[in-house]
Enzyme design. Structure first.
Site, PDB file in Angstrom:
ATOM      1  N   TYR A 140       0.816  -1.219   0.000  1.00 23.21           N
ATOM      2  CA  TYR A 140       0.000   0.000   0.000  1.00 23.21           C
ATOM      3  C   TYR A 140       0.852   1.272   0.000  1.00 23.21           C
ATOM      4  CZ  TYR A 140      -4.142  -2.867   1.052  1.00 23.21           C
ATOM      5  OH  TYR A 140      -5.166  -3.778   1.014  1.00 23.21           O
ATOM      6  N   LYS A 191       3.043 -15.218   1.648  1.00 24.94           N
ATOM      7  CA  LYS A 191       2.906 -15.893   0.353  1.00 24.94           C
ATOM      8  C   LYS A 191       4.332 -16.194  -0.111  1.00 24.94           C
ATOM      9  CE  LYS A 191       0.281 -17.243  -3.135  1.00 24.94           C
ATOM     10  NZ  LYS A 191      -0.658 -18.377  -3.030  1.00 24.94           N
ATOM     11  N   ASP A 223      -3.619 -17.766   1.034  1.00 22.30           N
ATOM     12  CA  ASP A 223      -4.811 -18.374   0.431  1.00 22.30           C
ATOM     13  C   ASP A 223      -5.376 -19.456   1.353  1.00 22.30           C
ATOM     14  OD1 ASP A 223      -2.335 -19.479  -0.139  1.00 22.30           O
ATOM     15  OD2 ASP A 223      -2.919 -20.319  -2.067  1.00 22.30           O
ATOM     16  N   ASP A 247      -5.469  -6.579   5.803  1.00 13.95           N
ATOM     17  CA  ASP A 247      -6.668  -5.818   5.458  1.00 13.95           C
ATOM     18  C   ASP A 247      -7.803  -6.797   5.132  1.00 13.95           C
ATOM     19  OD1 ASP A 247      -8.357  -3.817   4.672  1.00 13.95           O
ATOM     20  OD2 ASP A 247      -7.234  -3.221   2.892  1.00 13.95           O
ATOM     21  N   ASP A 251     -11.069  -8.421   7.784  1.00 11.38           N
ATOM     22  CA  ASP A 251     -12.484  -8.248   7.450  1.00 11.38           C
ATOM     23  C   ASP A 251     -13.216  -9.595   7.407  1.00 11.38           C
ATOM     24  OD1 ASP A 251     -12.376  -5.539   7.425  1.00 11.38           O
ATOM     25  OD2 ASP A 251     -13.144  -5.284   5.398  1.00 11.38           O
TER      26      ASP A 251
END
Ligand code: NAD
Length: 357
Positions: A140, A191, A223, A247, A251
């Site tokens: 980000y 990852k 994943d 992020d 959620d």
């Protein structure tokens, strides 16, 4: 004496903040905390008063206190303003101004509310996960970034996923320390099969583990972590991950609990100063109606007492009081189910105050 800055913000922010202030008054007296409070403006309310979403005075005050308690910012009234002076800019400004690099988001399902989750109640009842997300680095913020036209005349969008060792270390330490205070299990999500930045992430987490022999460290690809969160969420204790994965995963975890009106969050800097706020926004659709759930705000206060002010007993008393009002069957609209008693913001605050006393 500990000092706290209260930023009610916009929409339902002021309504839920005033309930948190009542709760703070009670624990202040009951546990002799001697916490001093002051108020400030952030977001739309600051735009209305000063023309900017984060007045200098607010940041100055925030830098002088031990913790900041925030309601929520934003609303349709300010949606058409230039991006640079929108309410959300105030939020980002205070996060970067205080260098809040560690975002702590608990996902806790009260057994009383398990039926509100989209998963079967037995999968989420008693769920208690903490997601530690790196907040100021990763893809980000990485440079270079942008959209340009390449040599073949094709438009190309690009971002940079980068973390340096010291950034990984400091978030890693927050996560190991948090796991140590909970059930001693930390799952680092990356990852590393594809992204070099997260190969380094995994290496640094493994190196840090030597300093925390009492914490069991495991690794999981992002994943798989997303799948495991919805398949068997109770397998996790603390999850640590980078900005983007955090992020998304936080959620998912939030939704497992069934209500956004119940979820607090904390963002900390290297000296333990933190900003505490509900995960939800300013809910303009219900603002001013006295129906907002104040519990995420009240639980944010509890997190503030626990993480920045080190007042575990007072924090636990608030958590217990919230659990007690749920046991009494009191519910705001967002967590209402058959057979429960509907209450508004003020009555919910009254009940928490009464349970504390
Ligand atoms: P929201 O979280 O404000 O609302 C989503 C839905 O949840 C709405 O139906 C709302 O009524 C309900 N809800 C949220 N909190 C509740 C509570 N405590 N009690 C009962 N119901 C509750 O998200 P949104 O509608 O996408 O955003 C509204 C505004 O909030 C926007 O301006 C957005 O930018 C802002 N926002 C701010 C923050 C923040 O301050 N940290 C976070 C998210 C969104």
């Amino acid at each position: 004496m500990p000092k706290v800055l209260l930023l009610p913000g916009d929409g339902i922010g002021p309504e839920i903040m005033s309930q948190a202030e009542r709760v703070l008054d009670v624990v202040n007296e009951k546990f002799d905390l001697q916490i001093e409070t002051e108020h400030g403006l952030l977001g739309g309310s600051a735009i209305d008063a000063h023309g900017v979403p984060m007045p200098e005075e607010t940041l100055l005050k925030a830098k002088q206190v031990d913790a900041v308690l925030l309601g929520a910012v934003g609303g349709p009234k300010w949606d058409n303003l230039d991006r640079e002076i929108r309410p959300e800019k105030g939020l980002l400004g205070i996060r970067s101004g205080l260098e809040l690099f560690a975002n702590l988001r608990p996902a806790l399902t009260y057994s009383q509310l398990a039926s509100a989750s989209s998963l079967r109640a037995e999968l989420v009842s008693g769920l208690d996960i903490l997601i530690v997300r790196e907040l100021t680095g990763g893809i980000y913020f990485g440079q270079p970034r942008g959209i340009h036209t390449n040599d073949a005349g094709d438009r190309e969008g690009f971002n940079t996923y980068r973390y340096d060792e010291s950034e990984i270390k400091r978030i890693g330490r927050v996560a190991f320390e948090s796991a140590r205070k909970r059930n001693g299990r930390l799952c680092s999500v990356d990852k590393a099969n594809v992204l070099e930045a997260t190969v380094l992430w995994r290496e640094v987490m493994n190196e840090l583990a030597a300093d925390y022999p009492d914490v069991e460290l495991t690794h999981m690809y992002v994943d798989n972590a997303a799948m495991q969160l919805v398949k068997e969420p109770k397998q996790f204790d603390v999850i640590v991950t980078g900005n983007m994965f955090g992020d998304i995963l936080s959620d998912i975890a939030a939704m497992l609990t069934g209500s956004i009106g119940m979820l607090p969050s904390a963002s900390l800097n290297h000296s333990g100063v933190g900003m505490y706020e509900p995960c939800h926004g300013s809910a303009p659709d219900i603002a001013g109606q006295g129906v907002a759930n104040p519990l995420a705000m009240i639980l944010s206060l509890s997190m503030m007492l626990r993480y920045s002010l080190k007042q575990e007993a007072a924090a636990q008393a608030i958590d217990d009081a919230v659990s007690a009002v749920l046991d009494q069957g009191l519910r705001t609209g967002d967590i209402m189910t058959d057979g429960m008693t509907a209450v508004g913001t003020q009555e919910m605050g009254d009940a928490v105050v009464a349970a504390l006393q």
